[in-house]
Design a protein around this motif. Sequence first.
Motif, PDB file in Angstrom:
ATOM      1  N   ASP A 116      -9.714   5.845  -2.878  1.00  0.00           N
ATOM      2  CA  ASP A 116      -8.887   5.889  -1.673  1.00  0.00           C
ATOM      3  C   ASP A 116      -7.633   6.708  -1.960  1.00  0.00           C
ATOM      4  OD1 ASP A 116     -10.515   4.124  -0.047  1.00  0.00           O
ATOM      5  OD2 ASP A 116      -9.882   2.541  -1.420  1.00  0.00           O
ATOM      6  N   ILE A 176      -2.953   3.971  -9.866  1.00  0.00           N
ATOM      7  CA  ILE A 176      -2.797   5.134  -8.995  1.00  0.00           C
ATOM      8  C   ILE A 176      -2.145   6.269  -9.766  1.00  0.00           C
ATOM      9  CG2 ILE A 176      -2.607   3.731  -6.915  1.00  0.00           C
ATOM     10  CD1 ILE A 176       0.402   4.274  -6.999  1.00  0.00           C
ATOM     11  N   VAL A 209      -1.333  -4.712  -4.813  1.00  0.00           N
ATOM     12  CA  VAL A 209      -1.367  -4.586  -3.357  1.00  0.00           C
ATOM     13  C   VAL A 209      -1.435  -5.979  -2.742  1.00  0.00           C
ATOM     14  CG1 VAL A 209      -2.651  -3.690  -1.387  1.00  0.00           C
ATOM     15  CG2 VAL A 209      -2.436  -2.331  -3.478  1.00  0.00           C
ATOM     16  N   ALA A 259      -6.051   6.322  -5.743  1.00  0.00           N
ATOM     17  CA  ALA A 259      -6.278   5.089  -6.499  1.00  0.00           C
ATOM     18  C   ALA A 259      -7.586   5.195  -7.263  1.00  0.00           C
ATOM     19  CB  ALA A 259      -6.297   3.890  -5.560  1.00  0.00           C
ATOM     20  N   THR A 273     -10.077   3.526  -6.894  1.00  0.00           N
ATOM     21  CA  THR A 273     -11.197   3.306  -5.994  1.00  0.00           C
ATOM     22  C   THR A 273     -11.620   4.569  -5.254  1.00  0.00           C
ATOM     23  OG1 THR A 273      -9.678   2.668  -4.225  1.00  0.00           O
ATOM     24  CG2 THR A 273     -10.515   0.909  -5.655  1.00  0.00           C
ATOM     25  N   LEU A 322      -7.072  -0.114   0.651  1.00  0.00           N
ATOM     26  CA  LEU A 322      -6.975  -0.781  -0.644  1.00  0.00           C
ATOM     27  C   LEU A 322      -7.034  -2.297  -0.447  1.00  0.00           C
ATOM     28  CD1 LEU A 322      -4.273   1.128  -2.737  1.00  0.00           C
ATOM     29  CD2 LEU A 322      -6.765   1.185  -2.963  1.00  0.00           C
ATOM     30  N   ARG A 323      -7.891  -2.953  -1.183  1.00  0.00           N
ATOM     31  CA  ARG A 323      -7.969  -4.405  -1.130  1.00  0.00           C
ATOM     32  C   ARG A 323      -6.809  -5.017  -1.898  1.00  0.00           C
ATOM     33  NH1 ARG A 323     -13.436  -6.533  -0.246  1.00  0.00           N
ATOM     34  NH2 ARG A 323     -14.768  -4.808   0.453  1.00  0.00           N
ATOM     35  N   GLY A 351       0.813  -1.215   0.000  1.00  0.00           N
ATOM     36  CA  GLY A 351       0.000   0.000   0.000  1.00  0.00           C
ATOM     37  C   GLY A 351       0.841   1.256   0.000  1.00  0.00           C
ATOM     38  N   HIS A 398      -4.177  -2.290  -8.780  1.00  0.00           N
ATOM     39  CA  HIS A 398      -4.796  -0.968  -8.680  1.00  0.00           C
ATOM     40  C   HIS A 398      -4.021   0.022  -9.541  1.00  0.00           C
ATOM     41  CE1 HIS A 398      -7.544  -1.979  -5.354  1.00  0.00           C
ATOM     42  NE2 HIS A 398      -6.544  -2.742  -4.904  1.00  0.00           N
TER      43      HIS A 398
END
Length: 722
Positions: free
Chosen positions: A206, A232, A255, A202, A204, A225-226, A186, A230
């Motif tokens: 986040d 970014i 991640v 990100a 998402t 973050l899962r 992360g 991802h």
Amino acid sequence: MSPPVRPRGSTGRLGAALIGLLLVLAATAAPASAASAAASQEAATRTTASTSAGITRTDTAPPKSPALAPGDASSGTPTPTPTPGPPQLDPLPSRLITTLPLTVSGTADPGEVIDISGGSSTSADSSCAATAGDDGRFRCAIQRLPDGPGVPVRAVSRSTGLADSGRVDVLTPPVITSADGGTTGGGIRGTAYTGATVTVTAETGDSCSFPADSGGSWGCVIPGLRDGSHTISATQVAPFSSTRSAASRSITVVVDTVAPGAPTLTSPAPGTSAAAGKPITFGGAGEAGAGVTVYANTSRATTVACTATVTGTSWSCTAALQPGDYLASALQRDAAGNVSAGSNAVAISVEAAAAAPPATGKPSPSTTPAPAQPAPPTAAPPSPSAPTHAETRGWTDTPFSTASAPVVSAATMPGWLRSVGLAIAALLLLVLPGRLLVAALSRPREPAARRASIFGRNRARSELGEADALLGGAHAASTPGSQPVWLAPVIGVTAAALVTLSTSVQDASAYLRLLAAVALAVVGVNAIWLLAARGMTRHLGLTPARSVVRPWLLPVVAATALGSRFIGLEPALLFGLVVGAVLPEAADRIARGRTAAVQLSAVAALGVLAWLIVGVLPSPSGDVSAFVRELANSTALIAIGSTAIALLPFGGLAGRAVLRWSRPLWLAMALVVYTVLFALLLPVASLVQAGSGMVAMVVAALVFAVLSVSVWLWERYVEPAR
């Protein structure tokens, strides 16, 4: 009748006049390029005609010549070459430039070659060249400009050297240096403009924010973050502009927040004994691609034996250990930085090399002794009284040595300005609202008025008074009474033990050394506090102040230490004033305020001096140097933290005495002390690494300020009106 006699010469004059008229008509119809020649021919004809007629005449008015075109050589005067002028830049953008390239245009003499550059760099991507067209216009694009305010842009004529310039504000996107497609837990790293606040986002939604340091480096961890892939990107906001830059180039990260399983340690076998200096092979199984670290633990310290990378599912490395008994174990870290649990432990021992026994037998006379061969040099085992640095690392670590030395330079100005801003925010959101809250709680009420209160019941002044008993007030201190001799050392040692709870110490010997350093720092801070009070009262012509131990301040000591450890403050916010100074009854408000100001200034100066000493001390190499470093660190933290808390303007604290004497002086002292405090405590990675901790603290401060002001307004205006 004879014809009339004409005067002599009349016929010649008439012919000459006709010829002249024809010549004038011809000159008028001739082109401009032949005008001069026609005029010359006319003059010659006139002269000839006049001579033939016997008349000599000089024309006083020469014939008018037609106007000559500019630059015509027949005019006789050459036209001067026009002087070239400097290039002129079109107005540059006044807004913040967030994307490049930057197109620069302007005017110059047709055909002039104009060199355009931006910033101080002469690289190809920071400059360009353009040729002015027939209309005098030129245009070219600069591919790269340095970030910052007032970046110069110049346009220089290549032939004349004449120039024009302007300035622009530039802030390009930050750079993400984390590997594209790499694995992370992360955390994201990169570079940006010095002092700028970088926000990483990100897909998402986040995000996390972190300021770039003096070298332009930054890093933060995106929470929430899962695990998985991802995308970014990052933006930045610089101190010189409130406009956010454009987004950086997007990268993809994987991640992984799942820690790998514990590795296995299969060699050496438990109970293995090896000679000192002989390599020992460690090996086992682990997760592919992970890095394995083997630790050798003794009763005194832990050392790193060796490291390896798991290939396939196995790993191995070798190490040579000093004599002693060890308990070896291994940890592994995956590519995302997740650390596993410890492996199984294996007990091994390393024996000191035995010295070769001296020769005792005599050589046989029947045999010829062979020439003695020199023994190969062997390294002498280290003396038990001089352990190596690896073995002593556990007891030379200094837990409080997390504060960087104060530096005042251009590169550190953003950090100092941030500390000033935090100091102002603390005064507005915490200190002053707290003062209003205490004033509202201690407001006297009429005993006969049994009206409802927002606190559920009426409270008399005897219950709250001036809130002096909150942190050891003037009421209790004014009559110290007799105190047992043993109370002061017991309270001092207890305070030192509570201070050490602000950090974790693994080694027992290091803990004892730290406890001794903190105890000495507590004694020094309280001694300066008392000496300053006594010296000031003597200076004012009063009876010297008396000392009194305040055990009820131990909860404050514990609250600051445990709170720092719970929040993760490194360095910690500490308090260590457990001894008070009782001024004589004759001391008025001015004398008490001046004495308190001197006490606060003396303790703050001690803390700043210790903080400066921290910056010049070398890294500890032994027990004594580690103790000196811990003493300096703990003195700086306790002195500056105690000054900041004692400066609060309520209760029986010194800050209230200063405020009652001089509000401007209290405000100036508070601004300086809290600026130094935040400069000492920041950067606090645990608060701003993910951004959520800092947001939570700001929200809590705002809620406290609103509630405090609301209570004060209710008790000051609403309740009396009812």
